[in-house]
Design a protein around this motif. Structure first.
Motif, PDB file in Angstrom:
ATOM      1  N   ASN A 127       8.934  -7.596   3.289  1.00  0.00           N
ATOM      2  CA  ASN A 127       9.355  -6.244   2.947  1.00  0.00           C
ATOM      3  C   ASN A 127       8.237  -5.431   2.310  1.00  0.00           C
ATOM      4  OD1 ASN A 127      11.956  -6.451   3.955  1.00  0.00           O
ATOM      5  ND2 ASN A 127      12.812  -7.162   2.009  1.00  0.00           N
ATOM      6  N   THR A 128       7.171  -6.096   1.874  1.00  0.00           N
ATOM      7  CA  THR A 128       6.038  -5.380   1.279  1.00  0.00           C
ATOM      8  C   THR A 128       4.840  -5.314   2.224  1.00  0.00           C
ATOM      9  OG1 THR A 128       5.041  -7.342   0.273  1.00  0.00           O
ATOM     10  CG2 THR A 128       6.741  -6.192  -1.016  1.00  0.00           C
ATOM     11  N   HIS A 129       4.998  -5.787   3.453  1.00  0.00           N
ATOM     12  CA  HIS A 129       3.845  -5.901   4.352  1.00  0.00           C
ATOM     13  C   HIS A 129       3.140  -4.585   4.621  1.00  0.00           C
ATOM     14  CE1 HIS A 129       6.403  -4.373   7.583  1.00  0.00           C
ATOM     15  NE2 HIS A 129       5.297  -4.190   8.271  1.00  0.00           N
ATOM     16  N   ASP A 130       3.863  -3.481   4.567  1.00  0.00           N
ATOM     17  CA  ASP A 130       3.260  -2.204   4.950  1.00  0.00           C
ATOM     18  C   ASP A 130       3.044  -1.257   3.767  1.00  0.00           C
ATOM     19  OD1 ASP A 130       5.904  -1.641   4.449  1.00  0.00           O
ATOM     20  OD2 ASP A 130       6.253  -0.541   6.304  1.00  0.00           O
ATOM     21  N   VAL A 131       2.998  -1.803   2.556  1.00  0.00           N
ATOM     22  CA  VAL A 131       2.797  -0.953   1.383  1.00  0.00           C
ATOM     23  C   VAL A 131       1.407  -0.319   1.400  1.00  0.00           C
ATOM     24  CG1 VAL A 131       2.581  -0.960  -1.134  1.00  0.00           C
ATOM     25  CG2 VAL A 131       4.496  -2.144  -0.049  1.00  0.00           C
ATOM     26  N   GLY A 132       0.389  -1.063   1.740  1.00  0.00           N
ATOM     27  CA  GLY A 132      -0.971  -0.538   1.791  1.00  0.00           C
ATOM     28  C   GLY A 132      -1.314  -0.036   3.184  1.00  0.00           C
ATOM     29  N   SER A 133      -2.563   0.346   3.349  1.00  0.00           N
ATOM     30  CA  SER A 133      -3.001   0.846   4.658  1.00  0.00           C
ATOM     31  C   SER A 133      -3.253  -0.289   5.643  1.00  0.00           C
ATOM     32  CB  SER A 133      -4.262   1.703   4.496  1.00  0.00           C
ATOM     33  OG  SER A 133      -5.304   0.934   3.910  1.00  0.00           O
ATOM     34  N   ILE A 134      -3.411  -1.516   5.132  1.00  0.00           N
ATOM     35  CA  ILE A 134      -3.610  -2.692   5.970  1.00  0.00           C
ATOM     36  C   ILE A 134      -2.463  -3.664   5.658  1.00  0.00           C
ATOM     37  CG2 ILE A 134      -5.126  -4.639   6.499  1.00  0.00           C
ATOM     38  CD1 ILE A 134      -7.481  -2.885   5.585  1.00  0.00           C
ATOM     39  N   PRO A 135      -1.736  -4.121   6.667  1.00  0.00           N
ATOM     40  CA  PRO A 135      -0.606  -5.022   6.410  1.00  0.00           C
ATOM     41  C   PRO A 135      -0.994  -6.248   5.573  1.00  0.00           C
ATOM     42  CG  PRO A 135      -0.606  -4.331   8.692  1.00  0.00           C
ATOM     43  CD  PRO A 135      -1.903  -3.844   8.094  1.00  0.00           C
ATOM     44  N   PHE A 136      -0.110  -6.617   4.664  1.00  0.00           N
ATOM     45  CA  PHE A 136      -0.260  -7.801   3.809  1.00  0.00           C
ATOM     46  C   PHE A 136      -1.472  -7.712   2.891  1.00  0.00           C
ATOM     47  CE2 PHE A 136       1.406  -9.132   8.005  1.00  0.00           C
ATOM     48  CZ  PHE A 136       2.723  -9.327   7.626  1.00  0.00           C
ATOM     49  N   ASN A 137      -1.928  -6.528   2.598  1.00  0.00           N
ATOM     50  CA  ASN A 137      -3.157  -6.314   1.843  1.00  0.00           C
ATOM     51  C   ASN A 137      -2.874  -5.297   0.733  1.00  0.00           C
ATOM     52  OD1 ASN A 137      -6.095  -6.737   1.662  1.00  0.00           O
ATOM     53  ND2 ASN A 137      -6.206  -4.586   2.220  1.00  0.00           N
ATOM     54  N   SER A 138      -2.002  -5.716  -0.203  1.00  0.00           N
ATOM     55  CA  SER A 138      -1.620  -4.780  -1.264  1.00  0.00           C
ATOM     56  C   SER A 138      -1.236  -5.533  -2.525  1.00  0.00           C
ATOM     57  CB  SER A 138      -0.435  -3.923  -0.815  1.00  0.00           C
ATOM     58  OG  SER A 138       0.729  -4.723  -0.719  1.00  0.00           O
ATOM     59  N   ASP A 139      -1.260  -4.819  -3.625  1.00  0.00           N
ATOM     60  CA  ASP A 139      -0.823  -5.413  -4.887  1.00  0.00           C
ATOM     61  C   ASP A 139       0.653  -5.790  -4.818  1.00  0.00           C
ATOM     62  OD1 ASP A 139      -3.362  -5.206  -6.047  1.00  0.00           O
ATOM     63  OD2 ASP A 139      -2.960  -3.201  -6.835  1.00  0.00           O
ATOM     64  N   ALA A 140       1.458  -5.003  -4.098  1.00  0.00           N
ATOM     65  CA  ALA A 140       2.896  -5.301  -3.980  1.00  0.00           C
ATOM     66  C   ALA A 140       3.112  -6.631  -3.260  1.00  0.00           C
ATOM     67  CB  ALA A 140       3.612  -4.177  -3.248  1.00  0.00           C
ATOM     68  N   PHE A 141       2.415  -6.840  -2.157  1.00  0.00           N
ATOM     69  CA  PHE A 141       2.523  -8.109  -1.440  1.00  0.00           C
ATOM     70  C   PHE A 141       2.048  -9.259  -2.326  1.00  0.00           C
ATOM     71  CE2 PHE A 141       0.995 -11.564   1.206  1.00  0.00           C
ATOM     72  CZ  PHE A 141       2.051 -11.749   2.075  1.00  0.00           C
ATOM     73  N   ASP A 142       0.934  -9.039  -3.012  1.00  0.00           N
ATOM     74  CA  ASP A 142       0.371 -10.086  -3.859  1.00  0.00           C
ATOM     75  C   ASP A 142       1.318 -10.465  -4.992  1.00  0.00           C
ATOM     76  OD1 ASP A 142      -1.835  -9.976  -2.248  1.00  0.00           O
ATOM     77  OD2 ASP A 142      -3.117  -8.976  -3.710  1.00  0.00           O
ATOM     78  N   GLU A 143       1.943  -9.484  -5.610  1.00  0.00           N
ATOM     79  CA  GLU A 143       2.855  -9.773  -6.720  1.00  0.00           C
ATOM     80  C   GLU A 143       4.068 -10.560  -6.231  1.00  0.00           C
ATOM     81  OE1 GLU A 143       4.309 -10.387 -10.307  1.00  0.00           O
ATOM     82  OE2 GLU A 143       2.316  -9.569  -9.901  1.00  0.00           O
ATOM     83  N   MET A 144       4.615 -10.188  -5.098  1.00  0.00           N
ATOM     84  CA  MET A 144       5.760 -10.919  -4.551  1.00  0.00           C
ATOM     85  C   MET A 144       5.354 -12.352  -4.199  1.00  0.00           C
ATOM     86  SD  MET A 144       8.946 -10.673  -4.086  1.00  0.00           S
ATOM     87  CE  MET A 144       9.014  -8.930  -4.446  1.00  0.00           C
ATOM     88  N   THR A 145       4.166 -12.509  -3.647  1.00  0.00           N
ATOM     89  CA  THR A 145       3.674 -13.831  -3.271  1.00  0.00           C
ATOM     90  C   THR A 145       3.450 -14.694  -4.512  1.00  0.00           C
ATOM     91  OG1 THR A 145       2.629 -12.886  -1.319  1.00  0.00           O
ATOM     92  CG2 THR A 145       1.845 -15.054  -2.024  1.00  0.00           C
ATOM     93  N   LYS A 146       2.869 -14.114  -5.541  1.00  0.00           N
ATOM     94  CA  LYS A 146       2.655 -14.852  -6.786  1.00  0.00           C
ATOM     95  C   LYS A 146       3.989 -15.332  -7.356  1.00  0.00           C
ATOM     96  CE  LYS A 146       0.357 -14.518 -11.228  1.00  0.00           C
ATOM     97  NZ  LYS A 146      -0.510 -13.729 -12.090  1.00  0.00           N
ATOM     98  N   GLN A 147       4.994 -14.480  -7.341  1.00  0.00           N
ATOM     99  CA  GLN A 147       6.313 -14.863  -7.838  1.00  0.00           C
ATOM    100  C   GLN A 147       6.902 -16.011  -7.012  1.00  0.00           C
ATOM    101  OE1 GLN A 147       8.917 -11.455  -8.254  1.00  0.00           O
ATOM    102  NE2 GLN A 147       7.287 -10.269  -9.214  1.00  0.00           N
TER     103      GLN A 147
END
Length: 160
Positions: A72-92
């Motif tokens: 659900n966070t894959h498209d937060v940044g300009s490059i898929p899976f490359n964002s702080d949102a994706f990283d935070e969800m992954t860390k959790q």
């Protein structure tokens, strides 16, 4: 390396054979592998080992839910899976897995990433002043950023 052995467990994965290796060869770029896992013991450290079949299915369902949250966070940044949102969800997600089975996550995740990051450090130490492109699966991004942000390098992440 066997060029016919491609895929997740036929390492390296197909994108290396189809994209990365040809680019390295064409442009005379040194390729330094950094990934680490030992297939002969990998399944012995499955985070859901030791649970009953019913518990395992419940944990796998939660794991699937974590994956959906990541997607659900894959498209937060300009490059898929490359964002702080994706990283935070992954860390959790990995913090949750660590609560489930710390021994497995230590082997499969923490130690694996420590080895991979050290290989990156060894690479830039042996290539001073050169640009290095480090390619890892998106789940690794947050831990690489946390570990490399204070190194004497210019870390460009998330990519622009």
């Amino acid at each position: 390396m066997d060029k016919h052995d491609k895929g997740y467990w036929g390492e390296p994965a197909s994108e290396y054979w189809e994209l990365i290796f040809p680019l390295c060869e064409e442009r005379n770029i040194e390729f330094v592998p950094i990934d680490w896992f030992e297939l002969d013991v990998w399944n012995d450290f499955d985070p859901f080992n030791g649970f009953s079949e019913e518990q395992r299915k419940a944990l796998e369902k939660i794991d699937d839910e974590w994956f959906a949250k990541q997607m659900n966070t894959h498209d937060v940044g300009s490059i898929p899976f490359n964002s702080d949102a994706f990283d935070e969800m992954t860390k959790q997600k990995y913090e949750w897995l660590d609560q489930i089975n710390p021994k497995a996550i230590n082997f499969r995740w923490i130690v694996r990433n420590q080895i991979m990051i050290q290989r990156v450090k060894n690479t830039y130490h042996s290539n001073p002043g050169k640009r290095i492109l480090c390619i890892v699966g998106a789940d690794h991004n947050y831990i690489f950023k946390e570990e490399l942000i204070n190194e004497p390098i210019e870390l460009i992440y998330p990519l622009r």
